[in-house]
Design a protein around this motif. Structure first.
Motif, short mmCIF file in Angstrom:
data_model
loop_
_atom_site.label_atom_id
_atom_site.label_comp_id
_atom_site.label_asym_id
_atom_site.label_seq_id
_atom_site.Cartn_x
_atom_site.Cartn_y
_atom_site.Cartn_z
N ALA A 74 0.80 -1.22 -0.17
CA ALA A 74 -0.19 0.05 -0.07
C ALA A 74 0.78 1.15 -0.19
O ALA A 74 0.60 2.10 -0.60
CB ALA A 74 -1.00 -0.16 1.28
N ASP A 75 2.10 1.27 0.76
CA ASP A 75 2.97 2.51 0.82
C ASP A 75 3.49 2.49 -0.60
O ASP A 75 3.38 3.84 -1.02
CB ASP A 75 3.96 2.34 1.96
CG ASP A 75 3.53 2.46 3.26
OD1 ASP A 75 2.47 2.74 3.37
OD2 ASP A 75 4.47 1.91 4.03
N LEU A 76 3.80 1.65 -1.26
CA LEU A 76 4.57 1.59 -2.62
C LEU A 76 3.64 2.12 -3.56
O LEU A 76 3.92 3.13 -4.49
CB LEU A 76 5.38 0.20 -2.84
CG LEU A 76 5.90 0.31 -4.32
CD1 LEU A 76 6.90 1.40 -4.46
CD2 LEU A 76 6.30 -1.04 -4.70
N ALA A 77 2.33 1.62 -3.42
CA ALA A 77 1.23 2.13 -4.59
C ALA A 77 1.11 3.72 -4.12
O ALA A 77 1.02 4.36 -5.22
CB ALA A 77 0.20 1.21 -4.38
N LEU A 79 3.16 5.78 -2.86
CA LEU A 79 4.26 6.51 -3.60
C LEU A 79 4.31 6.92 -5.21
O LEU A 79 4.64 7.81 -5.53
CB LEU A 79 5.38 6.06 -3.07
CG LEU A 79 6.97 6.26 -3.53
CD1 LEU A 79 6.99 8.04 -3.15
CD2 LEU A 79 8.14 5.50 -3.17
N VAL A 80 3.89 5.65 -5.92
CA VAL A 80 3.91 5.51 -7.30
C VAL A 80 2.62 6.69 -7.80
O VAL A 80 3.02 7.18 -8.57
CB VAL A 80 3.73 4.15 -7.77
CG1 VAL A 80 3.29 4.11 -9.18
CG2 VAL A 80 4.84 3.30 -7.54
N PRO A 87 2.62 3.70 -14.68
CA PRO A 87 2.88 2.35 -14.34
C PRO A 87 4.73 2.17 -14.34
O PRO A 87 5.47 2.81 -15.23
CB PRO A 87 2.65 1.30 -15.51
CG PRO A 87 2.26 2.51 -16.53
CD PRO A 87 2.17 3.63 -15.93
N VAL A 88 5.31 1.37 -13.54
CA VAL A 88 6.85 1.41 -13.30
C VAL A 88 7.42 0.05 -13.32
O VAL A 88 6.64 -0.91 -13.10
CB VAL A 88 7.04 1.91 -11.93
CG1 VAL A 88 6.71 3.37 -11.41
CG2 VAL A 88 6.34 1.02 -10.82
N HIS A 89 8.56 0.33 -13.82
CA HIS A 89 9.53 -1.00 -13.32
C HIS A 89 9.80 -1.12 -12.01
O HIS A 89 9.86 -0.17 -11.54
CB HIS A 89 10.73 -1.18 -14.43
CG HIS A 89 10.49 -1.09 -15.76
ND1 HIS A 89 9.73 -1.81 -16.64
CD2 HIS A 89 10.76 -0.08 -16.87
CE1 HIS A 89 9.79 -1.61 -17.84
NE2 HIS A 89 10.20 -0.33 -17.93
#
Length: 270
Positions: A74-77, A79-80, A87-89
């Motif tokens: 959830a934190d990473l989502a 941040l993105v 959409p990220v690698h």
């Protein structure tokens, strides 16, 4: 240096470097984003790189909730989405590799490709006779690590973890500043171990729906548990491919940065 405040009030630290398609780097347990410093220049030459400290690691805040894999996802989502990366690698290792794979399952619209080095999904080995001895030995070691950390023996717990996860004798070879960083992150690792959905108990099943290109890698000099886990995952996940960093171990981005950058970049831009 940059920082965002998550919806729950926790500050998340990150660094941006380079230009190109977005690439997020996820560190493992007992570490922080500084672990990428040897590989960061090479990756930043080809990508817009975001290296961040997971909650309770490095310069990021700990927050007030329980630590969990799903919390890290959830934190990473957030941040993105918040810094509008699209959409990220994702390149990742150890515990961070589990977070990367879980993000690709839970929020596939945010992910292009995933490079995952040695995810410690020990549950993937459960019930497999050929891996029973490896699994028993590692689980015993991790239980001892947890017991030491629960007793406040952070340095001894960190030392046992390092010698189990990276290889015997590694702790003794580390410089004092590296040992200090491991000890600093002992409380965060203990919180990870207390997660009811701890990565040590996860098996293949949660990742069967992963439909993004996945590069699973392990080192030729790594502890055997990682080789076994990657082999099991590669067999079960149709979008996965395997690569071995022949002369490396658990941290090729540190020990063999040129090789790591070349292989990872080649996969992400294929």
């Amino acid at each position: 240096m940059a920082e965002i405040t998550l919806r729950d009030g926790t500050d998340l630290h990150y660094e941006l470097a380079g230009d190109g398609e977005p690439l997020v780097l996820i560190h493992g347990g007992f570490t922080e984003s500084l672990t990428w410093e040897q590989s960061l220049p090479g990756l930043a030459a080809r990508f817009r790189v975001v290296a961040y400290d997971r909650r309770a690691h490095g310069l990021s805040g700990a927050g007030t909730g329980e630590r969990s894999v799903r919390g890290d996802v959830a934190d990473l989502a957030e941040l993105v989405e918040r810094i509008d990366l699209g959409p990220v690698h994702v390149a990742s290792f150890s515990y961070g590799a589990v977070v990367a794979m879980a993000l690709a399952v839970e929020r596939p619209e945010l992910v292009r490709r995933v490079a995952a080095h040695e995810p410690p999904l020990l549950g993937a080995l459960a019930g497999r006779d050929e891996h029973a001895e490896v699994l028993a030995n590692v689980m015993e070691a991790y239980a001892a690590v947890r017991a030491l950390l629960e007793d406040g023996e952070d340095e001894r717990g960190a030392a046992l973890f390092v010698d189990t996860a990276i290889g015997p004798g590694t702790w003794a070879s580390l410089p004092p500043e590296a040992r200090a960083r491991f000890v600093q992150h002992a409380p965060a690792f203990l919180a990870d171990l207390r997660d009811p959905d701890t990565v040590l108990g996860m098996d293949v099943e949660p990742f069967l729906s992963l439909d993004r290109p996945l590069l699973l890698t392990y080192g030729g000099e790594t502890p055997p548990m990682y080789v076994a886990i990657c082999d099991v995952l590669a067999e079960a996940l149709p979008h996965a491919r395997l690569h071995t960093f022949d002369s490396a171990g658990h941290v090729p981005h540190v020990s063999h940065p040129e090789d790591y950058v070349a292989v990872t970049s080649g996969f992400l831009t294929a």
